[in-house]
Structures are given as structure tokens and as C-alpha cells.
Design a protein around this motif. Sequence first.
Motif, short mmCIF file in Angstrom:
data_model
loop_
_atom_site.label_atom_id
_atom_site.label_comp_id
_atom_site.label_asym_id
_atom_site.label_seq_id
_atom_site.Cartn_x
_atom_site.Cartn_y
_atom_site.Cartn_z
N GLY A 111 59.89 -45.01 21.27
CA GLY A 111 60.00 -45.44 19.88
C GLY A 111 58.77 -46.18 19.38
O GLY A 111 57.65 -45.94 19.82
N ARG A 112 59.01 -47.12 18.47
CA ARG A 112 57.90 -47.72 17.74
C ARG A 112 56.89 -48.44 18.60
O ARG A 112 55.68 -48.36 18.35
CB ARG A 112 58.44 -48.68 16.67
N GLY A 113 57.35 -49.17 19.61
CA GLY A 113 56.41 -49.91 20.46
C GLY A 113 55.46 -48.98 21.20
O GLY A 113 54.28 -49.30 21.42
N ASN A 114 55.97 -47.84 21.57
CA ASN A 114 55.16 -46.83 22.25
C ASN A 114 54.19 -46.16 21.26
O ASN A 114 53.00 -46.03 21.52
CB ASN A 114 56.12 -45.78 22.86
N GLU A 115 54.73 -45.79 20.11
CA GLU A 115 53.93 -45.03 19.15
C GLU A 115 52.81 -45.85 18.51
O GLU A 115 51.71 -45.32 18.29
CB GLU A 115 54.85 -44.47 18.05
N VAL A 116 53.08 -47.12 18.24
CA VAL A 116 52.05 -47.91 17.56
C VAL A 116 50.84 -48.12 18.49
O VAL A 116 49.69 -48.15 18.03
CB VAL A 116 52.64 -49.25 17.03
N GLN A 117 51.11 -48.20 19.79
CA GLN A 117 49.99 -48.29 20.73
C GLN A 117 49.28 -46.94 20.84
O GLN A 117 48.05 -46.88 20.92
CB GLN A 117 50.49 -48.71 22.11
N ALA A 118 50.08 -45.87 20.84
CA ALA A 118 49.48 -44.55 20.99
C ALA A 118 48.57 -44.20 19.81
O ALA A 118 47.42 -43.77 20.02
CB ALA A 118 50.58 -43.50 21.16
N ILE A 119 49.04 -44.39 18.60
CA ILE A 119 48.19 -44.02 17.44
C ILE A 119 46.96 -44.91 17.37
O ILE A 119 45.85 -44.43 17.07
CB ILE A 119 49.00 -44.02 16.11
N SER A 120 47.12 -46.18 17.70
CA SER A 120 45.95 -47.08 17.67
C SER A 120 44.93 -46.62 18.71
O SER A 120 43.72 -46.64 18.45
CB SER A 120 46.39 -48.51 17.97
N PHE A 121 45.42 -46.22 19.88
CA PHE A 121 44.53 -45.75 20.94
C PHE A 121 43.82 -44.46 20.53
O PHE A 121 42.60 -44.31 20.73
CB PHE A 121 45.32 -45.54 22.23
N ASP A 141 39.80 -48.80 29.78
CA ASP A 141 39.96 -49.99 28.93
C ASP A 141 41.40 -50.11 28.43
O ASP A 141 41.95 -51.22 28.34
CB ASP A 141 39.00 -49.92 27.73
N GLU A 142 41.99 -48.97 28.06
CA GLU A 142 43.37 -48.99 27.57
C GLU A 142 44.32 -49.45 28.69
O GLU A 142 45.25 -50.24 28.44
CB GLU A 142 43.78 -47.60 27.07
N MET A 143 44.08 -48.97 29.89
CA MET A 143 44.90 -49.40 31.03
C MET A 143 44.76 -50.91 31.25
O MET A 143 45.73 -51.60 31.58
CB MET A 143 44.48 -48.65 32.30
N LYS A 144 43.55 -51.40 31.07
CA LYS A 144 43.28 -52.83 31.27
C LYS A 144 44.04 -53.65 30.23
O LYS A 144 44.61 -54.70 30.54
CB LYS A 144 41.77 -53.07 31.12
N THR A 145 44.05 -53.16 28.99
CA THR A 145 44.70 -53.91 27.91
C THR A 145 46.22 -53.81 28.00
O THR A 145 46.92 -54.83 27.88
CB THR A 145 44.25 -53.35 26.54
N HIS A 146 46.73 -52.61 28.17
CA HIS A 146 48.19 -52.41 28.06
C HIS A 146 48.87 -52.07 29.38
O HIS A 146 50.09 -51.93 29.42
CB HIS A 146 48.48 -51.29 27.05
N ARG A 147 48.08 -51.85 30.40
CA ARG A 147 48.61 -51.43 31.71
C ARG A 147 49.39 -50.12 31.62
O ARG A 147 50.32 -49.86 32.36
CB ARG A 147 49.47 -52.53 32.35
N ASP B 140 44.22 -58.94 18.56
CA ASP B 140 44.36 -57.78 17.66
C ASP B 140 44.80 -56.54 18.44
O ASP B 140 44.58 -55.41 18.01
CB ASP B 140 43.06 -57.52 16.89
N VAL B 141 45.37 -56.78 19.61
CA VAL B 141 45.87 -55.67 20.42
C VAL B 141 47.00 -54.97 19.68
O VAL B 141 47.83 -55.62 19.04
CB VAL B 141 46.37 -56.22 21.78
N ALA B 142 47.00 -53.63 19.74
CA ALA B 142 48.00 -52.84 19.01
C ALA B 142 49.40 -53.24 19.42
O ALA B 142 49.71 -53.29 20.62
CB ALA B 142 47.78 -51.36 19.28
N SER B 143 50.23 -53.53 18.45
CA SER B 143 51.57 -54.02 18.74
C SER B 143 52.45 -53.81 17.52
O SER B 143 51.97 -53.66 16.40
CB SER B 143 51.48 -55.52 19.07
#
Lengths: 265, 262
Positions: A111-121, A141-147, B140-143
Motif C-alpha cells: 500500500g501507500r507506505g510501499n508506494e511512496v518510497q517506490a515512486i520517490s526512488f 544507497d536506497e538499501m542504506k536508507t530504507h533497508r 526528507d526521506v520518502a515517507s
Amino acid sequence: MNGPDYLSQKAGKLQTAMGGFFPGSHVVFRGQTLHTDLKDMDWMALYLYGICGRRFSDAEMQLMNALWTYTSYPDARIWNNRVAALSGSARSTGNLGLAAALSISEAHIYGRGNEVQAISFFIATRKRLDTGGNLADCLQDEMKTHRRIAGYGRPLINADERIAPIMAKATALGLDQGRHIQLAFAIERHLLDSGRNLRMNYGAVVSAFGADLELSPEEFYLFMFPSFLAGMPPCFLEARHGVEGSLFPLSCTDIAYQGVGPRRW
Amino acid sequence: MQTISTQIWHEEAEPGNPFAAQVARCRGYDVYGEMLGRARWSDMLFLLFSGQRPTTAQAELLESLAVALANPGPRDASVHAAMCGGIGGSTSASCLTAALAIGAGLNGGGREVFLAMENWQLCACDLSRWAIRLAEKPSDVASIWPAAEHPAGFDAHAISTGLPVCQTLAVLAACSPGQRLAWLDAHRLQLEALSGHPLAFSGVAAAALADLDLTPEQGEMLYLLLRLPGAAAHALEQKQISHKSFPFFSLELIDDTNGEKS
């Protein structure tokens, strides 16, 4: 801008460019009159117009419609749908159950928590690649930020039955060659080639299309809010008209207690 | 067989009916056989969240915090939202849902308390660490959450520390078994100078919840819960009042052609 003086300026009135209701007369909706200018607008088009302040082509609207349609599952076992169904079984109201089920859909792993990270990435990665970056660094870098790489892998099974029909629809509409959807597939290939068995899921596909449709992460997040809704009323209704309290009954032995043993208060 | 795992609740079934409990234990304590009549609401809350029976000081701190948070008052956005439910005759649950949703945010809500408690985890009672933390740019991490627009635990709009905030801090600091509330009371002015904002209720609550050794996730949840009584009462009150007595506010359409973007 903050402080009591600013708040005093804002008190007692709504200052808005978005629209308003003039009782007995008309309604303004983002610069257009609702009952004249927008009277023939499709509801989804209006919803998007409210979010983005712009209109989309017929092909784009059909694609966005498909993004919602293909994830409408009337299966009351799915966590958010289960909330809607439990509201029916518990004899709560449909509005309460469906609203709670949509709230639950703002989850981290789907859902939203997954998608908002995906589109931003996707948006950030596309920009980095355009300026000479490489994909491996972006993923690291994405792995470092969001694991995690949002949109890859799936909680229940590492395959997603929605991708093929969405891509077929996008191909039929001539919208399958966008730079972000192509990037989404390139990321899947990279992950698989590097030994990580993380296949793309629905979140990645819809987010990539959101970026290709030039929605900002915030616009896309709001667009996706009702995406699971159509599958929920059937779950509610069946439970509502079944025997009360009979959906997913749990006996005492269905609860595996793993805490401390009996003790005196 | 698929089961739900828990360390909180254990029930023994009634003879002949596996769907009814004869005995229910919370963290090992017999709820209806021993706790009821002896335990206070704060005991039960603490037990549920922390897994342990509170000490006298912990129970006293939680009781006082619960009184301080019980009613944010009708000017608060979460209570305002609940009253919007009450005035129109919406369901009780929707009034509380509205209060929870609006009281969840970064401006005085549960998420602000979460972030403030994270700051306590990072900075403890070390002013130099607080100085570094409060000088950092918000994440500002995507959230799904918007970026913070003011330091967590401080008031975005106040020009001085509210008397109720100071009173709450003094009372809670005096009874707390932890160090953070007392340290906050002693260093409030320095922290306010570092943050550029006066301390807020959310900041006091975060310190209190940290002094109860709760995690940010637990603190966020408890803060959401403890602010509901006032929202409920105000929603019920508005149900008894004519909607004509509830503000609808005036409308100023700034530019009725600018809404559509090209």
C-alpha cells in the motif's frame, strides 16, 4: 510566518484557491464550476483533477483505472480487506469498516507506505542515471536508507499476478515505454542478476507508471488512496449478512501464548 | 494450525466451549480473578505496554500524565475533528477515529511525540547532543509522513512557554522515577533557545513517556490513547447543540481561476 499574529490573520475564515461552496448558488472546484464546467467529468478524472489540478488523456485515464481495477480483490483474508469484513461480522457500520480498511492500507510493506518510497526512488534514480550515476550505487544507497527496495519482493509470495495484465493494458494504450516503467524492469533484472531473488511487485509497477504520468510522490499517494476500495464492500457485505461474529472465530487454542507464566498480582 | 502469537494475553477455555475464556491472564496476572478490584487503570495500561507491573512512582507519573493529556480542549485540531463528527450526528466511533487521525500528526500529535522520543533516545540528558540534533535539518526521506516543519516537542506558533506546559512539567518532574523530566525542567530555557521555539505539551509528554522506559512506538500509541477522553466528551457535547451554533467560517476564494494547472 509562524506565531500568534499569523494565526490571527487566518482566524475565522477559509482562504483558499482550491474552491468552495456558495449555498444555493454554485460550487467552485479548482477554478471550475462543478455543476457546469465539470458536470460531464468522469468521477476518477475529477478525483485526479482535485489532486493535480490538471486533466489527463483518455489513454492515461484508462491506464490509471486499470491500476485500481487490477488490485481489487474481494478476499477477506487480506489484512486490509479483513478489517472491512470484520466490521460486517461485528455488526459495525459499512462506513466505519471501509474507512478503517482504507486507513490500514497505508502500510509499510504494502500500500501507500510501499508506494511512496517506490515512486520517490524511481524519480530520484532516473535523475541520477540521467546525470551519469549508475544503478548499483542507487540501489546501494536506497538499501542504506530504507533497508529495502520498495516495490520488490512480496510479503506472501515472490510473484505478482497483476503485472502481466497491467503491462498488457499499458501496451495496448501505448504507455508501456515510459522511462520509469522501463527503469522498474531494469532494476528487477539487476536484482535478479546480482543473486537477489526480489521480483517486482504491484507497488513498483504502479509507482513507475505514476512517475511516468508525471505525478509527484504526494499526488500519486493521494491518487492511490482508494485503490483497494472496490474489493472491500463484497468482504463487508458477505460478513454482514452471515451469522454475526462468525468470521474468523478464534478459539482459546488459536492463540499461542509465549509470555511469562502465571503470577500473583 | 495457524495461530496468533502473543506475550500479552493468555486465556484458558471454559469446559465445553473453546471460544469462551474461563480465565484470562495479562502478562501472567489473572485479570478477573486477582487484578480486578485491586489494580488501577494506570496499572493495567503500564502492564499492557511494558510487560511489568508499575512501581508506585511509575503509576503516579502515568496517572498524572493521563490527567494532563485527557483533554486537549476544543481549540485542538483533534478535538475539533471529533466535534465535526458530533455536530453532524456521526457515529461515536467516527468521532474518535477523526480525533485519532488528526491527533496523529507532526503538529502536536502522536508522530511528534514519536520523533521527540527518538530525540531522547539519541540525546539522553546531554545538552551538547541536543544542540547537534536540534541544528540538524529535518529528514526528507520518502515517507507517508510529511517532513517536520518545527523541532519535535516544541511549539510551532507559541512565543513563550505556556503556563499549563510549565505546570505539567513541574508536577511530572517531581514525581518521575526517571531523569529526563527533571533534566528537561532544569534545561528548558537552553533547549528552547537551541530549537528556537517554546516547549510544547508534546515535548513534556515525550519526556514523561521516555521516563516510563517506553519505546517511541509505545509512547506514540499511548499518547494517542490518552488524548481521546476529551475528544469524546466534546463530540458528545456538540451532539446536543444546534449545528447553527458551530462555526462554519467565512470563505475567501483567493483566485478562482488559478486552481487549474496547465
